[in-house]
Enzyme design. Structure first.
Site, PDB file in Angstrom:
ATOM      1  N   ASP A  13       0.847  -1.188   0.000  1.00 54.66           N
ATOM      2  CA  ASP A  13       0.000   0.000   0.000  1.00 54.66           C
ATOM      3  C   ASP A  13       0.880   1.234   0.000  1.00 54.66           C
ATOM      4  OD1 ASP A  13      -2.409   1.338  -0.164  1.00 54.66           O
ATOM      5  OD2 ASP A  13      -2.826   1.270   1.973  1.00 54.66           O
ATOM      6  N   GLY A  14       0.336   2.306  -0.543  1.00 56.17           N
ATOM      7  CA  GLY A  14       1.000   3.593  -0.550  1.00 56.17           C
ATOM      8  C   GLY A  14       0.092   4.620   0.090  1.00 56.17           C
ATOM      9  N   GLU A  51       2.285   3.875  -4.290  1.00 45.65           N
ATOM     10  CA  GLU A  51       1.691   2.558  -4.592  1.00 45.65           C
ATOM     11  C   GLU A  51       2.673   1.726  -5.417  1.00 45.65           C
ATOM     12  OE1 GLU A  51      -1.043   1.395  -3.323  1.00 45.65           O
ATOM     13  OE2 GLU A  51      -2.352   3.088  -2.888  1.00 45.65           O
ATOM     14  N   ASP A  73      -4.257  -2.367  -3.420  1.00 45.35           N
ATOM     15  CA  ASP A  73      -5.552  -1.716  -3.603  1.00 45.35           C
ATOM     16  C   ASP A  73      -5.478  -0.635  -4.676  1.00 45.35           C
ATOM     17  OD1 ASP A  73      -4.255   0.382  -2.311  1.00 45.35           O
ATOM     18  OD2 ASP A  73      -5.460   0.267  -0.491  1.00 45.35           O
ATOM     19  N   HIS A 128      -9.191  -0.265   2.489  1.00 48.19           N
ATOM     20  CA  HIS A 128      -9.965   0.201   3.648  1.00 48.19           C
ATOM     21  C   HIS A 128     -11.267  -0.578   3.793  1.00 48.19           C
ATOM     22  CE1 HIS A 128      -7.014   3.369   3.765  1.00 48.19           C
ATOM     23  NE2 HIS A 128      -7.276   3.619   2.505  1.00 48.19           N
ATOM     24  N   ASP A 138      -1.325  -0.162   5.056  1.00 45.26           N
ATOM     25  CA  ASP A 138      -1.725   1.239   5.095  1.00 45.26           C
ATOM     26  C   ASP A 138      -1.134   1.924   6.324  1.00 45.26           C
ATOM     27  OD1 ASP A 138      -3.399   3.553   4.186  1.00 45.26           O
ATOM     28  OD2 ASP A 138      -4.362   3.196   6.124  1.00 45.26           O
TER      29      ASP A 138
END
Length: 160
Positions: A13-14, A51, A73, A128, A138
């Site tokens: 995740d970024g 990301e 994501d 999320h 995250d």
């Protein structure tokens, strides 16, 4: 996927505070009972770059050719690879069309090179949404983006 290769799961995740702004990435690698967590960030960057960096850092941390399932994501990352857009931009000299330059070509080149070194399946997961590993990535990314004295994302900053 090659059954002889080690099978590794990578979650990425970024995060970016502002876009552009200070950014971070988080990575979790899982291999059998082994778990490795990685994170880092830059003082001025974009969410898409973070990301991509998460995927790159995860793949670059592998010491041998592996069969990888990479979860993200980011539709930007997944679609650009699985739909062949990044390879098309590369073949066109990093242009999306006659007038428009492809963004983040430095990172796309690194990611494409890594996809040649490993067998990588990109899987999109909804962010999320309560997915344990994605949520933790995250948190790693956000924490990394909040560190003091983050390094410069020199390629991005030199293009701004």
């Amino acid at each position: 996927m090659n059954d002889c290769l080690k099978k590794v799961e990578i979650y990425t995740d970024g995060a970016c505070s502002g876009n552009p702004g200070s950014g971070g990435y988080g990575v979790i690698l899982l291999y059998n009972e082994h778990r490795k967590e990685l994170s880092g960030g830059f003082c001025l960057t974009t969410n898409n770059r973070m990301e991509m960096m998460a995927a790159i850092v995860g793949l670059e941390s592998l010491t041998m050719k592996c069969s990888v399932t990479l979860y993200t994501d980011s539709r930007y990352v997944v679609d650009s690879i699985t739909q062949g857009w990044a390879k098309k931009w590369q073949a066109n000299g990093w242009k999306r069309n006659e007038k428009e330059v492809a963004k983040n070509s430095d990172l796309w080149q690194r990611l494409l090179d890594l996809c040649q070194q490993h067998e990588v399946e990109f899987v999109w997961i909804k962010g999320h949404n309560g997915h344990k590993e994605n949520e933790y990535c995250d948190q790693l990314a956000v924490r990394a983006s909040q560190q003091k004295a983050l390094p410069s994302d020199e390629v991005y900053e030199n293009k701004v």
